[in-house]
Design a protein around this motif. Structure first.
Motif: not given
Length: 198
Positions: A64-80, A122-126
């Motif tokens: 299943c695909r991984i979801a990646l989004a960058m938070d307001p501080d430019g740090l990665p957040v992953l969901a899977w 896989g999930p999606a994240l924003s």
């Protein structure tokens, strides 16, 4: 497999992917290992070189695909999709607390989908500048929860809202994506009308 890429405001590049090296090592030694592992690497010179591969979590779903989004501080957040226990394939999330420092792995969904197979969903994240996490995913956990769902988190993924159903599960609603633009949140997905996918 299922690699994702993110770039922060300073040009640092972040990669994450599913990796079977630990499952293969376990198999060679006669030990059980559910799923794959989630690995990541980071570049601080705009992709000229990368850090060593680092394992973030064991027992991710291997297909299943991984979801990646960058938070307001430019740090990665992953969901899977993660393998909880031995066959429960719900979702996990990890928010980085520093440029190369992942936070704890947290359970993001509580569907209880017990399946010893590959869902291929896989999930999606924003995440918008307001810092709110928007998560969408597919589950087939039985009559109580089947299809696409949406939830949001106001505390960096520690807690999520009640899951909100999206789309028509009887039309095969699947493969959702999500985009947050502040108050406006858009979700897109596939459905089948019997002849065509829309």
């Amino acid at each position: 497999r299922f690699d994702v890429l993110g770039v922060d405001g300073k040009g640092a590049v972040f990669l994450a992917w599913l990796d079977a090296r630990d499952a293969a090592a376990a198999e060679r030694s006669g030990q059980a290992y559910a799923g794959s592992a989630l690995y990541y690497a980071r570049s601080t010179d705009r992709g000229e070189s990368f850090s060593a591969n680092r394992r973030l979590a064991d027992h991710s779903c291997q297909c299943c695909r991984i979801a990646l989004a960058m938070d307001p501080d430019g740090l990665p957040v992953l969901a899977w999709r993660h393998v909880f226990d031995t066959t429960t394939r719900d979702h996990a999330l990890a928010a980085f607390v520093g440029p190369d420092q992942p936070g704890p792995v947290r359970r993001a969904t509580e569907d209880g989908w017990g399946i010893d197979a590959c869902p291929h969903h896989g999930p999606a994240l924003s995440i918008h500048d307001d810092g709110v996490y928007h998560l969408v995913w597919f589950t087939n956990a039985g009559e109580h929860r089947r299809g696409i769902y949406y939830a949001r988190s106001n505390d960096s993924g520690v807690h999520f809202s009640e899951a909100l159903p999206v789309g028509d599960p009887l039309a095969g609603a699947a493969h959702p994506q999500v985009l947050s633009q502040g108050e406006r949140v858009t979700v897109a997905w596939n459905e089948l009308d019997g002849d065509d996918t829309r």
